[in-house]
Design a protein around this motif. Sequence first.
Motif, PDB file in Angstrom:
ATOM      1  N   PHE A   1      44.507  33.013  -9.179  1.00 50.89           N
ATOM      2  CA  PHE A   1      43.409  32.048  -9.227  1.00 50.89           C
ATOM      3  C   PHE A   1      43.404  31.141  -8.001  1.00 50.89           C
ATOM      4  O   PHE A   1      42.358  30.691  -7.539  1.00 50.89           O
ATOM      5  CB  PHE A   1      43.500  31.222 -10.515  1.00 50.89           C
ATOM      6  CG  PHE A   1      42.980  31.942 -11.723  1.00 50.89           C
ATOM      7  CD1 PHE A   1      41.619  32.111 -11.912  1.00 50.89           C
ATOM      8  CD2 PHE A   1      43.849  32.493 -12.659  1.00 50.89           C
ATOM      9  CE1 PHE A   1      41.138  32.787 -13.008  1.00 50.89           C
ATOM     10  CE2 PHE A   1      43.373  33.178 -13.748  1.00 50.89           C
ATOM     11  CZ  PHE A   1      42.001  33.329 -13.940  1.00 50.89           C
ATOM     12  N   GLY A   2      44.579  30.901  -7.443  1.00 51.65           N
ATOM     13  CA  GLY A   2      44.636  30.116  -6.215  1.00 51.65           C
ATOM     14  C   GLY A   2      43.993  30.851  -5.050  1.00 51.65           C
ATOM     15  O   GLY A   2      43.247  30.277  -4.242  1.00 51.65           O
ATOM     16  N   THR A   3      44.275  32.180  -4.945  1.00 51.77           N
ATOM     17  CA  THR A   3      43.670  32.993  -3.890  1.00 51.77           C
ATOM     18  C   THR A   3      42.161  33.037  -4.022  1.00 51.77           C
ATOM     19  O   THR A   3      41.417  32.903  -3.040  1.00 51.77           O
ATOM     20  CB  THR A   3      44.238  34.420  -3.929  1.00 51.77           C
ATOM     21  OG1 THR A   3      45.662  34.364  -3.792  1.00 51.77           O
ATOM     22  CG2 THR A   3      43.658  35.266  -2.802  1.00 51.77           C
ATOM     23  N   ILE A   4      41.699  33.255  -5.270  1.00 48.73           N
ATOM     24  CA  ILE A   4      40.248  33.280  -5.502  1.00 48.73           C
ATOM     25  C   ILE A   4      39.618  31.940  -5.143  1.00 48.73           C
ATOM     26  O   ILE A   4      38.549  31.868  -4.533  1.00 48.73           O
ATOM     27  CB  ILE A   4      39.961  33.649  -6.976  1.00 48.73           C
ATOM     28  CG1 ILE A   4      40.411  35.082  -7.258  1.00 48.73           C
ATOM     29  CG2 ILE A   4      38.475  33.500  -7.282  1.00 48.73           C
ATOM     30  CD1 ILE A   4      40.331  35.481  -8.708  1.00 48.73           C
ATOM     31  N   GLY A   5      40.304  30.879  -5.498  1.00 48.27           N
ATOM     32  CA  GLY A   5      39.761  29.567  -5.179  1.00 48.27           C
ATOM     33  C   GLY A   5      39.662  29.334  -3.687  1.00 48.27           C
ATOM     34  O   GLY A   5      38.656  28.791  -3.187  1.00 48.27           O
ATOM     35  N   VAL A   6      40.710  29.752  -2.944  1.00 54.37           N
ATOM     36  CA  VAL A   6      40.684  29.602  -1.488  1.00 54.37           C
ATOM     37  C   VAL A   6      39.564  30.433  -0.878  1.00 54.37           C
ATOM     38  O   VAL A   6      38.834  29.990   0.023  1.00 54.37           O
ATOM     39  CB  VAL A   6      42.053  29.998  -0.895  1.00 54.37           C
ATOM     40  CG1 VAL A   6      41.975  30.048   0.627  1.00 54.37           C
ATOM     41  CG2 VAL A   6      43.122  29.013  -1.321  1.00 54.37           C
ATOM     42  N   ARG A   7      39.399  31.691  -1.350  1.00 52.22           N
ATOM     43  CA  ARG A   7      38.345  32.567  -0.826  1.00 52.22           C
ATOM     44  C   ARG A   7      36.965  31.990  -1.117  1.00 52.22           C
ATOM     45  O   ARG A   7      36.071  32.024  -0.259  1.00 52.22           O
ATOM     46  CB  ARG A   7      38.481  33.968  -1.436  1.00 52.22           C
ATOM     47  CG  ARG A   7      37.429  34.958  -1.005  1.00 52.22           C
ATOM     48  CD  ARG A   7      37.447  35.169   0.484  1.00 52.22           C
ATOM     49  NE  ARG A   7      36.486  36.161   0.904  1.00 52.22           N
ATOM     50  CZ  ARG A   7      36.053  36.304   2.158  1.00 52.22           C
ATOM     51  NH1 ARG A   7      36.499  35.493   3.115  1.00 52.22           N
ATOM     52  NH2 ARG A   7      35.175  37.231   2.455  1.00 52.22           N
ATOM     53  N   MET A   8      36.765  31.483  -2.341  1.00 53.05           N
ATOM     54  CA  MET A   8      35.484  30.893  -2.698  1.00 53.05           C
ATOM     55  C   MET A   8      35.178  29.674  -1.830  1.00 53.05           C
ATOM     56  O   MET A   8      34.044  29.451  -1.396  1.00 53.05           O
ATOM     57  CB  MET A   8      35.468  30.507  -4.176  1.00 53.05           C
ATOM     58  CG  MET A   8      35.473  31.700  -5.121  1.00 53.05           C
ATOM     59  SD  MET A   8      35.522  31.205  -6.856  1.00 53.05           S
ATOM     60  CE  MET A   8      33.949  30.383  -7.018  1.00 53.05           C
ATOM     61  N   GLY A   9      36.233  28.894  -1.531  1.00 53.28           N
ATOM     62  CA  GLY A   9      36.042  27.759  -0.652  1.00 53.28           C
ATOM     63  C   GLY A   9      35.671  28.182   0.756  1.00 53.28           C
ATOM     64  O   GLY A   9      34.807  27.568   1.399  1.00 53.28           O
ATOM     65  N   ALA A  10      36.307  29.278   1.251  1.00 57.74           N
ATOM     66  CA  ALA A  10      35.995  29.762   2.586  1.00 57.74           C
ATOM     67  C   ALA A  10      34.570  30.282   2.661  1.00 57.74           C
ATOM     68  O   ALA A  10      33.854  30.065   3.645  1.00 57.74           O
ATOM     69  CB  ALA A  10      36.987  30.857   2.977  1.00 57.74           C
ATOM     70  N   LEU A  11      34.137  31.030   1.632  1.00 61.06           N
ATOM     71  CA  LEU A  11      32.769  31.547   1.620  1.00 61.06           C
ATOM     72  C   LEU A  11      31.748  30.414   1.542  1.00 61.06           C
ATOM     73  O   LEU A  11      30.680  30.477   2.157  1.00 61.06           O
ATOM     74  CB  LEU A  11      32.575  32.497   0.437  1.00 61.06           C
ATOM     75  CG  LEU A  11      33.298  33.842   0.524  1.00 61.06           C
ATOM     76  CD1 LEU A  11      33.123  34.632  -0.769  1.00 61.06           C
ATOM     77  CD2 LEU A  11      32.776  34.650   1.705  1.00 61.06           C
ATOM     78  N   ALA A  12      32.081  29.389   0.779  1.00 58.09           N
ATOM     79  CA  ALA A  12      31.145  28.264   0.640  1.00 58.09           C
ATOM     80  C   ALA A  12      30.973  27.542   1.973  1.00 58.09           C
ATOM     81  O   ALA A  12      29.900  26.984   2.255  1.00 58.09           O
ATOM     82  CB  ALA A  12      31.647  27.301  -0.436  1.00 58.09           C
ATOM     83  N   GLY A  13      32.018  27.576   2.819  1.00 62.28           N
ATOM     84  CA  GLY A  13      31.922  26.879   4.088  1.00 62.28           C
ATOM     85  C   GLY A  13      31.480  27.742   5.246  1.00 62.28           C
ATOM     86  O   GLY A  13      31.395  27.263   6.382  1.00 62.28           O
ATOM     87  N   SER A  14      31.174  29.049   5.021  1.00 63.87           N
ATOM     88  CA  SER A  14      30.778  29.959   6.108  1.00 63.87           C
ATOM     89  C   SER A  14      29.264  30.145   6.125  1.00 63.87           C
ATOM     90  O   SER A  14      28.561  29.788   5.179  1.00 63.87           O
ATOM     91  CB  SER A  14      31.465  31.313   5.934  1.00 63.87           C
ATOM     92  OG  SER A  14      31.036  31.927   4.737  1.00 63.87           O
ATOM     93  N   GLN A  15      28.767  30.744   7.249  1.00 58.08           N
ATOM     94  CA  GLN A  15      27.349  31.027   7.374  1.00 58.08           C
ATOM     95  C   GLN A  15      26.988  32.233   6.515  1.00 58.08           C
ATOM     96  O   GLN A  15      27.720  33.228   6.492  1.00 58.08           O
ATOM     97  CB  GLN A  15      26.991  31.325   8.837  1.00 58.08           C
ATOM     98  CG  GLN A  15      27.138  30.133   9.759  1.00 58.08           C
ATOM     99  CD  GLN A  15      26.118  29.039   9.449  1.00 58.08           C
ATOM    100  OE1 GLN A  15      25.013  29.319   8.983  1.00 58.08           O
ATOM    101  NE2 GLN A  15      26.499  27.778   9.686  1.00 58.08           N
TER     102      GLN A  15
END
Length: 601
Positions: free
Chosen positions: A60-74
């Motif tokens: 869940f930590g990995t998913i959370g980090v990935r979701m955060g990265a996608l939210a901050g990308s173009q």
Amino acid sequence: MIRTPLRPLARILRAREKGENPDEIEAENLANRHAEIQDRARSQAENRLYFMALAFVIAFGTIGVRMGALAGSQPTEPRVQASGAQIISQRADIVDRQGRVLATNLITHSLYAHPQQMVDPQRAVRELVRIFPDLNEERLTRDFTGSRTFLWIKRKISPEQMQAVHDIGEPGLLFGPREMRLYPNGHIASHILGGSTFGHEGVASAEVLGVAGVEKAFDRWLRDPANDGAPLMLSLDLTVQAAMEEVLSNGMKVMNAKGATGILMEIKTGEIVAMASMPDFDPNDRPRPLTKGDASDSPLFNRAVQGQYELGSTFKIFPVAQALDMGLINPNTMINTQSPMKIGKFLIHDFHVYGAQMSVSDIIAKSSNVGTVRVAQMVGGQKQREFLENLGFFEPTPLELTEAPTGKPLVPQRWPAVTAATVSFGHGLAASPLHLATAYATLGNGGRRVTPTLVHERNRPAGEQVLSEQASRRALGLLREVVTRGSGRSANVEGYEVAGKTGTADKPRPQGGYYRDKVVSTFASVFPVSDPQYALVLTLDEPSVNRAGGVSARTAGLTAAPVAGEMIRRVAPLLGLRPITEDALPNVEPRSADGLKIVSN
């Protein structure tokens, strides 16, 4: 692990001495054992729970980090990628002897569809048919509205077509990168290059495989990554090849021929500088092979190596050269030419009546069948057969083309006197024009056998000496007289000392016998005589030129020879040959002329 016995002997003995019950000892030990097992199971369960909790935290930590990265990308449009291993499709270029590109690779795209992802299939069909008129609208509609999940639409498209499809805005239409084979010179050298097609293909890339010509003959080499992208250098000269094809095409039209072929070869190396067959094709859009009828009617048919023709009087120099080599004759030797000549129940005639006897020089210059047969009889049938075999007329040419093995000469199984006679003037043995060019190159280079090749500057062993240098020079002198005063005069190009021989042969019927109005006319030559460098063979299939009075002429002296002369006139300067004077002719013994009228044959 050492387990404690349930009834230890020492404790049992002591219990009995004290009057205690030994069964209580067993019950106590059994209870202790069960307690240990429960403790161990509890510990393992606790460890599993700790591990699962840690795994959930990491996931869940990995998913959370990935979701955060996608939210901050173009935001970008997702693309479908092919599964499995990538297809390696890099293919080496093919170049001419000057390094000019004959075949190369072009990055383009393929077009495919996922019908289940389409928003408006009907509109997509209409737009695609507008962009690609060759598509079947009814079939495309059926595919897009049916149950199919994937289909190819176009294996390769242009950048303009790609943009037009992109403008449709249909998410179910997708593009895949594709490397295709490109032949930038179109029809030029099409029979040599052959062509290519796609092999195993995916949406991301595709193999490019050779289907004919050098593309197929060198397919493994062209696809080998170990070559580090080095191009395949052919012996062709693109400029000379283009000039040959232009002259050959125009000559075929002027002479009303069904087909034509030309071969220009370096006589010292066997390298083919130009080789063309007409009609030709564009390897960028290779036509389909014929499934019925005469194979030579297809533009894919390579007349230079696949054509099997009786090459007529061009063969007459072979028994004469052999007899010169054996010391049986010289150019001034007088030969009985009384016509007709009878061999068994067969009669052999000359095209014209030449008198009771002629010199060897005149026999070649005026193309006497009877005189040539007399010389061949002096040589002997067995030795004649061996000489032609040494010249390469019994096997396919070892040329680096996939089509070359199919051009095996049609050789008589038996070699009686009549066969030896007819073969001496080019009938009864069918070979390709490349066989003839190779044999004339052997005559021109001092009698050393030539091996034809399409690869530039490959190390090759010296060929077998099949004719003496003196006989070779004398044979060239005789061929030179054919061009200066015989049937090949229309091929005489001032300054280039052409030596050659015309040959006209009736075409055989499939059901037996020969056509009366269909011939194959050939001019085989070597030039320049004083320093032989090139052999040229030109063949016209079923030529017919109208002369004064509406008479049709088909002989090689009036059809093949003038086209060959124009070809030499065009390509000699491109080869770097400077015009030379006539004072450097080979040393040929004087001949005696009988003053008869020279005719074309």
